[in-house]
Design a protein around this motif. Structure first.
Motif, PDB file in Angstrom:
ATOM      1  N   GLY A   1      36.642  48.819  45.693  1.00  0.00           N
ATOM      2  CA  GLY A   1      35.834  47.664  46.105  1.00  0.00           C
ATOM      3  C   GLY A   1      35.079  47.076  44.924  1.00  0.00           C
ATOM      4  N   TYR A   2      34.548  47.971  44.093  1.00  0.00           N
ATOM      5  CA  TYR A   2      33.875  47.502  42.880  1.00  0.00           C
ATOM      6  C   TYR A   2      34.844  46.735  41.987  1.00  0.00           C
ATOM      7  N   LEU A   3      36.011  47.332  41.742  1.00  0.00           N
ATOM      8  CA  LEU A   3      36.977  46.694  40.841  1.00  0.00           C
ATOM      9  C   LEU A   3      37.347  45.301  41.346  1.00  0.00           C
ATOM     10  N   ARG A   4      37.555  45.224  42.656  1.00  0.00           N
ATOM     11  CA  ARG A   4      37.982  43.958  43.242  1.00  0.00           C
ATOM     12  C   ARG A   4      36.893  42.891  43.048  1.00  0.00           C
ATOM     13  N   GLN A   5      35.657  43.274  43.332  1.00  0.00           N
ATOM     14  CA  GLN A   5      34.551  42.323  43.208  1.00  0.00           C
ATOM     15  C   GLN A   5      34.344  41.910  41.752  1.00  0.00           C
ATOM     16  N   ALA A   6      34.445  42.898  40.859  1.00  0.00           N
ATOM     17  CA  ALA A   6      34.247  42.612  39.444  1.00  0.00           C
ATOM     18  C   ALA A   6      35.312  41.625  38.955  1.00  0.00           C
ATOM     19  N   ARG A   7      36.550  41.846  39.391  1.00  0.00           N
ATOM     20  CA  ARG A   7      37.647  40.946  39.003  1.00  0.00           C
ATOM     21  C   ARG A   7      37.383  39.539  39.533  1.00  0.00           C
ATOM     22  N   GLU A   8      36.950  39.496  40.775  1.00  0.00           N
ATOM     23  CA  GLU A   8      36.649  38.212  41.406  1.00  0.00           C
ATOM     24  C   GLU A   8      35.570  37.462  40.628  1.00  0.00           C
ATOM     25  N   ASP A   9      34.594  38.225  40.126  1.00  0.00           N
ATOM     26  CA  ASP A   9      33.473  37.605  39.423  1.00  0.00           C
ATOM     27  C   ASP A   9      33.756  37.368  37.941  1.00  0.00           C
ATOM     28  N   GLY A  10      34.991  37.536  37.539  1.00  0.00           N
ATOM     29  CA  GLY A  10      35.362  37.156  36.179  1.00  0.00           C
ATOM     30  C   GLY A  10      35.415  38.297  35.175  1.00  0.00           C
ATOM     31  N   PHE A  11      35.154  39.547  35.607  1.00  0.00           N
ATOM     32  CA  PHE A  11      35.271  40.667  34.665  1.00  0.00           C
ATOM     33  C   PHE A  11      36.736  41.051  34.497  1.00  0.00           C
ATOM     34  N   SER A  12      37.075  41.453  33.272  1.00  0.00           N
ATOM     35  CA  SER A  12      38.483  41.691  32.949  1.00  0.00           C
ATOM     36  C   SER A  12      38.861  43.158  32.919  1.00  0.00           C
ATOM     37  N   ASP A  13      37.920  44.011  32.527  1.00  0.00           N
ATOM     38  CA  ASP A  13      38.321  45.392  32.306  1.00  0.00           C
ATOM     39  C   ASP A  13      38.278  46.173  33.606  1.00  0.00           C
ATOM     40  N   CYS A  14      39.379  46.188  34.304  1.00  0.00           N
ATOM     41  CA  CYS A  14      39.401  46.764  35.646  1.00  0.00           C
ATOM     42  C   CYS A  14      40.459  47.839  35.759  1.00  0.00           C
ATOM     43  N   THR A  15      40.291  48.941  35.019  1.00  0.00           N
ATOM     44  CA  THR A  15      41.232  50.052  35.140  1.00  0.00           C
ATOM     45  C   THR A  15      40.726  51.046  36.178  1.00  0.00           C
ATOM     46  N   PRO A  16      41.616  51.804  36.794  1.00  0.00           N
ATOM     47  CA  PRO A  16      43.082  51.811  36.681  1.00  0.00           C
ATOM     48  C   PRO A  16      43.702  50.587  37.360  1.00  0.00           C
ATOM     49  N   GLY A  17      44.646  49.974  36.681  1.00  0.00           N
ATOM     50  CA  GLY A  17      45.216  48.712  37.140  1.00  0.00           C
ATOM     51  C   GLY A  17      45.826  48.756  38.532  1.00  0.00           C
TER      52      GLY A  17
END
Ligand code: GDP
Length: 466
Positions: free
Chosen positions: A199-215
């Motif tokens: 959930g964190y990764l998804r939100q971070a990606r949505e908000d423009g963050f790029s480093d979202c491992t594990p892919g």
């Protein structure tokens, strides 16, 4: 020469399809970028514009008639999903145009080009076929390369440190607070942690963050719910049978069973690569997102330096990706007066990383492109100022309107060193609401969909092989 290169490549690749009596050159073009960067739209428009070449003036082989025809063929890899070109194209150029579904996993498509060089001497050579195998895969999968060199405790420590201050991570961090890595493994608890981290990764990606491992946490495909995707970063600790020990084991399994096979079976076979970057989106999201994107670009770039990584050297065995294009996408959000600035930002973004790739022997370039132009340009007077605007139809509400997205900084280094910038106000004017729908098109025979510099991108990526 080109043909000889193609032949040796083809021979090297026993098992791939060889049509006709002669070996025919194959170019494997990788298309990647983080989710929503524009891969699906790029591939669809590139294919349509290679089959209908009226808008490809900067692709030399299209402009001078070297490309006689281009047509889709069965792809060489029978077990990879086929890129769903027809459905995506119908979405973009059909009667009620809409954006296609985005890339979720790897897919492939073969476009075969029948080429016969024009001119006196070249004309004496018969026509030949060049196969372009386009391989579409999520950029998140490339970021996973950095995991190969990190143990579970290292990765956990780095990740937890990075996300500590982020709003998007609040729920996950709260759950983690009440978690003891030394406690016995409890599967529902493991699943809750993995779900919160995803959930964190998804939100971070949505908000423009790029480093979202594990892919694969973001794009799990058929691995959804499996143990290799059911872990999360943890503080140090964890004896036999504990949650910590099991997460470390799953993390290692993820690297072994998921990350390595992708690099070995797909990535190591790519000849040319385009990395699409939604730079405008990150710039709009703010300095931290830009800084994060810069770091992610560095990680992506390290995938193109086999010398630096023993696993990569082993799977590349002296081969390399020959050309890499870094393209800032969706440039149709900006009037062309600002495109040079966007390209300069792109160049600065991949700067360190780019020189490293150059060192490894690949040719690289940076460009600003729009695979599908959804706007037209205009100038309007506003409060005594002349503004360069773009006009388009809004995705929500369907209203047609003119927008000024704000100005990019003159000096890209200002954007990349947040401490020095002081201001956070780039692209904050209308950019937020600039979500355009594709424009209804009436294409003439021979015309592909409208774009910005897709032909230049194609020239850099494959022009020398045609
Ligand atoms: P993917 O996740 O990398 O496959 O990204 P897509 O190709 O699906 O693109 C994501 C979204 O970006 C699309 O739905 C569009 O809203 C937008 N987009 C992509 N390419 C362009 C473009 O050339 N122009 C504009 N205006 N928007 C684009």
């Amino acid at each position: 020469g080109d043909i000889a290169d193609g032949v040796s490549r083809q021979v090297e690749r026993a098992g791939s399809v060889v049509s006709g009596a002669f070996f025919e050159p194959v170019i494997r073009l990788g298309v990647t970028g983080l989710s929503r960067a524009g891969k699906t739209v790029f591939i669809t428009s590139l294919l349509a514009n290679l089959m209908n070449r009226a808008r490809m003036g900067q692709l030399r082989a299209a402009a001078d008639g070297t490309i006689r025809t281009a047509y889709l063929q069965p792809q060489p890899d029978d077990t990879l999903p086929r890129f769903d070109y027809e459905t995506h194209l119908a979405a973009l150029i059909g009667p009620a145009p809409h954006w296609p579904d985005s890339t979720r996993a790897i897919s492939e498509l073969r476009l075969s080009l029948r080429v016969q060089p024009t001119g006196l001497i070249a004309g004496m050579r018969g026509p030949r076929n060049v196969h372009l195998d386009i391989v579409d895969y999520p950029g998140e999968w490339l970021l996973d390369l950095s995991l190969l060199e990190k143990s579970f405790p290292d990765w956990s420590a780095e990740t937890l440190q990075r996300i500590r201050g982020r709003d998007q991570a609040r729920d996950f961090l709260a759950l983690l607070d009440g978690t003891d890595p030394d406690a016995r493994l409890d599967e529902p608890q493991a699943q809750a942690l993995a779900a919160a981290f995803t959930g964190y990764l998804r939100q971070a990606r949505e908000d423009g963050f790029s480093d979202c491992t594990p892919g694969r946490f973001l794009l799990p495909g058929d691995l959804a719910g499996s143990p290799v995707l059911t872990f999360a970063p943890l503080p140090p600790g964890g004896g036999r049978g504990s949650l910590g020990r099991e997460f470390a084991r799953r993390y290692d399994a993820y690297k072994r069973e998921v990350v390595k096979p992708f690099f070995r079976d797909h990535f190591a076979r790519i000849d040319r690569q385009v990395v699409l970057v939604d730079a405008l989106g990150a710039i709009h999201a703010g300095p931290r997102a830009v800084e994060d994107m810069r770091r992610a670009m560095g990680d992506i770039l390290s995938a193109f330096q086999p010398g630096r990584n023993s696993f990569l050297s082993q799977i590349f065995r002296g081969r390399r990706v020959e050309r890499i294009l870094f393209a800032a996408t969706k440039a149709d959000h900006l009037h062309h007066a600002q495109h040079a600035k966007l390209t300069a930002i792109m160049e600065a973004l991949v700067g360190d990383a780019k020189s490293r790739a150059d060192y490894a022997g690949a040719r690289t370039a940076a460009m600003s492109i729009a695979a599908l132009r959804a706007t037209t340009e205009d100038r309007v007077e506003h409060a005594g100022e002349t503004l360069d605007v773009v006009r388009g139809v809004l995705l929500e509400g369907g209203k047609r309107a003119a927008f000024y997205p704000g100005a990019l900084p003159e000096d890209p280094s200002h954007l990349l060193v947040p401490a020095r910038s002081g201001a956070e106000g780039w692209l904050d004017a209308d950019y937020e609401i600039m979500r355009f729908a594709p424009q209804p098109l009436s294409l003439k025979p021979g015309e592909g969909p409208p774009h910005i510099r897709l032909d230049r991108a194609a020239e850099f990526l494959i022009g020398d092989r045609l």
